[in-house]
Design an enzyme around this catalytic site. Sequence first.
Site, PDB file in Angstrom:
ATOM      1  N   LYS A  66     -20.187  24.644  -7.736  1.00  0.00           N
ATOM      2  CA  LYS A  66     -19.189  24.372  -8.324  1.00  0.00           C
ATOM      3  C   LYS A  66     -19.733  23.612  -9.553  1.00  0.00           C
ATOM      4  O   LYS A  66     -19.345  23.658 -10.660  1.00  0.00           O
ATOM      5  CB  LYS A  66     -18.050  23.692  -7.666  1.00  0.00           C
ATOM      6  CG  LYS A  66     -17.181  24.562  -6.638  1.00  0.00           C
ATOM      7  CD  LYS A  66     -16.152  23.852  -6.317  1.00  0.00           C
ATOM      8  CE  LYS A  66     -15.288  24.751  -5.346  1.00  0.00           C
ATOM      9  NZ  LYS A  66     -13.945  24.129  -4.915  1.00  0.00           N
ATOM     10  N   ASP A 102      -8.418  23.769  -9.079  1.00  0.00           N
ATOM     11  CA  ASP A 102      -7.889  23.221  -7.943  1.00  0.00           C
ATOM     12  C   ASP A 102      -6.502  22.317  -8.062  1.00  0.00           C
ATOM     13  O   ASP A 102      -5.777  22.012  -7.240  1.00  0.00           O
ATOM     14  CB  ASP A 102      -9.085  22.484  -7.437  1.00  0.00           C
ATOM     15  CG  ASP A 102      -9.901  23.267  -6.411  1.00  0.00           C
ATOM     16  OD1 ASP A 102      -9.494  24.307  -6.275  1.00  0.00           O
ATOM     17  OD2 ASP A 102     -11.202  22.897  -6.258  1.00  0.00           O
TER      18      ASP A 102
END
Length: 271
Positions: A66, A102
């Site tokens: 990520k 997210d």
Amino acid sequence: MSILAGVIGDPIGHSRSPRLHGHWLARYGIDGYYVPLHVRAADLDEMLRLLPRLGFAGVNVTIPHKEAVFARADEVTERAGAVGAANTLSFRQGRILADNTDGIGFIENLRQGAPGWRADRPALVLGAGGAARGIVDALLRSGVPRVTLANRTTERAEALAVTCGERVDVIRWEEMPTVLGAQGLLVNATSLGMTRQPPLTLDFDELPTDALVTDIVYTPLETPLLRWAAARGNPIIDGLGMLLHQAVPGFADWFGTTPVVDDALRRAVLS
Ligand code: NAP
């Protein structure tokens, strides 16, 4: 021509994203494929060059890439910039656009699961890892007046708070019970309570019974924290919805249809 997308990570076998996106592709009758791709760190650069050339519209990104994909992107969204990591990439004319969904997935899960929830009371977030970063950013953007952050390693919470502005207070892990009375939302963003991890065993007795309690751990769906909160009458929301909602922006961008998150999707992902 079929539209291609997928998820890259190492390991990748555990990912629920193929089932999630596969459900939407079938439901909307889209000519497309979403595939899990096992990509090691040493192969990441080559894969990021190769995937657009193979016709991929984009990919989701999971552990451990990520931060690395964020650093390699040509353009990043504001929310990805705030987190310093990306979970959704779109490939456009040789450029990589990076997003982090997210936080928005977390907020949309609250909005759907607790329509009465308003971002007008303080929130307590436990944890300061990758997920907590996106959650704190999203809570502040949605208007929550103050976020209190507690993490086992206080320095990690302090580092997170530095990037978030003045509306975040850091307390020590053991101090947590003393701030509970003021909270309208309690978030477990640690891995405590997850299968094969210890439970979250702090004393939450002072939490108001109308405070919303949510856990981003979703294996098991009903964590010890959620069981305790439900038993005393607090409204609760499990963590699966965050996973489902964070997938919406990528699917919409790659496949051209904004999908819905509903019980049929939950069942498909859990099956
Ligand atoms: P991470 O970056 O590894 O952070 C883990 C967090 O848990 C840290 O705050 C860590 O504290 C804390 N922690 C771990 N063991 C602990 C213990 N024994 N006592 C107290 N605190 C402890 O992980 P992450 O990516 O943020 O993910 C956290 C959890 O959220 C995982 O269970 C993950 O599966 C879940 N998650 C769910 C979603 C969703 O869509 N629902 C999305 C992302 C993540 P220290 O800093 O002190 O180590």
